[in-house]
Design an enzyme around this catalytic site. Sequence first.
Site, PDB file in Angstrom:
ATOM      1  N   SER A  84       3.283   8.843  -0.159  1.00 57.86           N
ATOM      2  CA  SER A  84       3.643   9.703  -1.290  1.00 57.86           C
ATOM      3  C   SER A  84       5.005  10.313  -1.031  1.00 57.86           C
ATOM      4  O   SER A  84       5.407  10.498   0.128  1.00 57.86           O
ATOM      5  CB  SER A  84       2.608  10.822  -1.458  1.00 57.86           C
ATOM      6  OG  SER A  84       3.061  11.820  -2.367  1.00 57.86           O
ATOM      7  N   TYR A  95      -1.922  17.535   1.712  1.00 57.41           N
ATOM      8  CA  TYR A  95      -1.776  16.142   1.291  1.00 57.41           C
ATOM      9  C   TYR A  95      -0.459  15.573   1.819  1.00 57.41           C
ATOM     10  O   TYR A  95      -0.419  14.473   2.389  1.00 57.41           O
ATOM     11  CB  TYR A  95      -1.820  16.076  -0.234  1.00 57.41           C
ATOM     12  CG  TYR A  95      -1.703  14.695  -0.818  1.00 57.41           C
ATOM     13  CD1 TYR A  95      -2.759  13.800  -0.755  1.00 57.41           C
ATOM     14  CD2 TYR A  95      -0.545  14.295  -1.475  1.00 57.41           C
ATOM     15  CE1 TYR A  95      -2.667  12.531  -1.314  1.00 57.41           C
ATOM     16  CE2 TYR A  95      -0.436  13.037  -2.038  1.00 57.41           C
ATOM     17  CZ  TYR A  95      -1.495  12.155  -1.956  1.00 57.41           C
ATOM     18  OH  TYR A  95      -1.397  10.906  -2.515  1.00 57.41           O
ATOM     19  N   LYS A 105       0.336  12.451   4.398  1.00 61.02           N
ATOM     20  CA  LYS A 105       1.134  11.294   3.993  1.00 61.02           C
ATOM     21  C   LYS A 105       2.345  11.105   4.907  1.00 61.02           C
ATOM     22  O   LYS A 105       2.798   9.973   5.126  1.00 61.02           O
ATOM     23  CB  LYS A 105       1.570  11.429   2.531  1.00 61.02           C
ATOM     24  CG  LYS A 105       0.417  11.326   1.544  1.00 61.02           C
ATOM     25  CD  LYS A 105      -0.352  10.014   1.699  1.00 61.02           C
ATOM     26  CE  LYS A 105      -1.442   9.849   0.656  1.00 61.02           C
ATOM     27  NZ  LYS A 105      -2.141   8.560   0.766  1.00 61.02           N
TER      28      LYS A 105
END
Length: 258
Positions: A149, A162, A166
């Site tokens: 991401s 998150y 990533k």
Amino acid sequence: MTEAVQDSGAPDSGRVALITGASRGIGYGVAEALVARGDRVCITGRNEDALKEAVEKLGADRAIGVAGKAADEEHQAVAVARTMEAFGRVDFLVNNAGTNPVFGPMADLDLNVARKVYETNVISALGFAQQTWKAWQSANGGAIVNIASVAGVSASPFVGAYGMSKAAMINLTLQLAHEFAPLVRVNAIAPAVVKTKFARALYEGREEEVTSAYPLGRLGAPSDVGGAAAFLTSAQSDWITGQTLVVDGGIFLNAGVG
């Protein structure tokens, strides 16, 4: 689009891909792209009914589904074994399964939630890579694509856990690219906001505002990532490994993301 995949008459490439978290969203977009060019696929996901529906759309002669939790080591082993049983090989692995159950500042992040995010987003990708390496790729080669991401390459408000996972996935890509060479190429894709159920908290109710920050004038679609994954598992990318391909609609041309 489904009918186009099923009725395209694409020749059987002989190649097989295992795609995690692919009953919908980005994972399904990747599966569509690979099936359209003639690959066969095994897709995984937690919801068995959703998997069955996805397999029907892709074509029962082109796809199988294996239900389970990505972080479960037994599920990882079963998914790879089922792929080998059904198709006799597993040329490509696309690690797409992920979770982001929290939206807020890092200062308030529940550490147990952080552990869950890391386990699902990073450790599961390593587990699947180990399984495909042992089952096929160590002797026959292939390619791995990790769906990371833009949050992994730049700070993104309220999705810090998150993004942290990533970033680790991008480093995992580097490590595996080094260790698995020259037989297996390993690359990552870092999408910006893609219009999926998974990402809707990032744009729902303010899509026009979010979209205005993108030079290309729209949010991403699963097919955008699918096309990138198809390229990174094709002969046209045979001299590319250890790279992270940013697929972002030009958002990095501006100061912020989202």
